[in-house]
Design an enzyme around this catalytic site. Structure first.
Site, PDB file in Angstrom:
ATOM      1  N   CYS A   1      32.655  30.367  27.680  1.00 58.66           N
ATOM      2  CA  CYS A   1      34.108  30.132  27.620  1.00 58.66           C
ATOM      3  C   CYS A   1      34.392  28.654  27.378  1.00 58.66           C
ATOM      4  CB  CYS A   1      34.780  30.604  28.908  1.00 58.66           C
ATOM      5  SG  CYS A   1      36.570  30.381  28.902  1.00 58.66           S
TER       6      CYS A   1
ATOM      7  N   CYS B   1      37.484  27.401  29.271  1.00 62.73           N
ATOM      8  CA  CYS B   1      37.241  27.177  30.696  1.00 62.73           C
ATOM      9  C   CYS B   1      36.443  25.896  30.936  1.00 62.73           C
ATOM     10  CB  CYS B   1      36.458  28.343  31.303  1.00 62.73           C
ATOM     11  SG  CYS B   1      37.129  29.978  30.965  1.00 62.73           S
ATOM     12  N   ASP B   2      35.389  25.688  30.145  1.00 65.07           N
ATOM     13  CA  ASP B   2      34.391  24.675  30.477  1.00 65.07           C
ATOM     14  C   ASP B   2      34.282  23.519  29.488  1.00 65.07           C
ATOM     15  OD1 ASP B   2      33.697  26.229  32.704  1.00 65.07           O
ATOM     16  OD2 ASP B   2      32.265  27.402  31.550  1.00 65.07           O
TER      17      ASP B   2
END
Length: 309
Positions: free
Chosen positions: A133, A136-137
């Site tokens: 992701c 997300c990261d």
């Protein structure tokens, strides 16, 4: 008979249970094999959930969700749902222990799981430098070099996303052509800090106690090994949608699905079968974010309440 059977205990299922029971439905059961929380509980750091000031792990983020959702009467059964069938105006939910439940409405919120790349070190370093992701990261690798593994639309789109955050992105693909749309390829190639590393196999992700330190690839033409010194590797080789519960005995699906077996829904999370809903990553065009899955669950529950009268 249940008013609503919720299949899946992630953000979509829990939020649907909260809204449905708080909205007046009396008999609502969520079927989830393990403890509720969903796939996000495996994430090491979450910092983009609205209202969550501190950076927390996925487990910490989801810790209080089940208690809140069950405060208004949501029940949790630790059961695997094998199949959902139509039973007149209602639905029959077949469970792994051989029992069956009847429900007036069903919400499928089983999500999806990223396909594995299948290379050495993937399991060891997942969540410690290997991610699926970028949204997300990606921020954790600001001004650093990263590698993206994959050749489809998702891989190229995520590479472009990361190119705006990271100093350099290596796009690693096993072929010398991409499965992505021509416009997506053109967009990717317009990014000056994306280097294409094609026609290679991923041999191994290497690292230490702190996490990933590099990615080793092998040329399919010369067998030459090359090490990419990156602290982050993003794997986008597809996803497996968990919609098998809708598959009928004859191999067809209870409702409309696309080629990837993602459930086709409208803006209210309704399928083409009255009373059957889908929310979160299992549906078409899902954003695959916790906040979006939760919104799906709330949207579905509000319409289910209206549907059941």
């Amino acid at each position: 008979m249940l008013d609503l059977a919720i299949i899946g205990g992630g953000p979509a299922g829990l939020t649907a249970g909260l809204y449905a029971t708080r909205g007046g439905l009396k008999n609502v059961t969520m079927f989830e094999m393990g403890m509720p929380g969903g796939q996000i509980t495996g994430s090491s750091e979450i910092e983009n959930y609205p209202g969550q000031e501190k950076v927390v792990s996925g487990m910490e983020l989801m810790q209080t969700w089940p208690e809140q959702a069950m405060r208004f009467g949501l029940k949790h059964e630790m059961q695997q749902v094998l199949k959902v069938r139509k039973a007149g105006d209602n639905f029959e939910v077949e469970l792994a222990d051989g029992s069956k439940q009847e429900a007036r409405a069903v919400l499928l919120a089983t999500g999806s799981v990223p396909k594995k790349g299948g290379f050495k070190g993937e399991k060891e370093f997942f969540g410690r430098g290997i991610s699926t992701c970028a949204t997300c990261d990606g921020f954790f690798y600001k001004n650093k070099e990263v590698a993206v593994v994959g050749g489809g639309d998702s891989a190229l789109e995520e590479a472009v996303y990361l190119s705006k955050i990271c100093s350099k992105v290596y796009l690693v693909h096993r072929r010398d052509t991409y499965r992505a749309a021509p416009s997506t390829i053109e967009h990717m190639r317009a990014c000056e800090n994306i280097e294409e590393v094609t026609n290679v196999t991923v041999e191994e992700v290497i690292g230490d106690n702190m996490g990933v330190t590099g990615l080793i690839v092998k040329s399919k033409e010369s067998d030459e090994l090359r090490q990419l010194d990156v602290p982050g590797v993003f794997v986008f080789v597809g996803r497996d949608v968990l919609s098998d519960a809708l598959k009928q005995d004859d191999g067809s699906y209870l409702c409309a699905v696309n080629e990837q077996t993602e459930v086709v829904v409208d803006l209210k999370m309704r399928t083409n079968v009255p009373g059957l809903y889908a929310a979160g990553d299992v549906r078409i065009e899902a954003a695959k974010q916790v906040v979006c899955a939760a919104a799906d669950g709330a949207t579905a529950a509000v319409d289910i309440i209206e549907y059941l009268g």
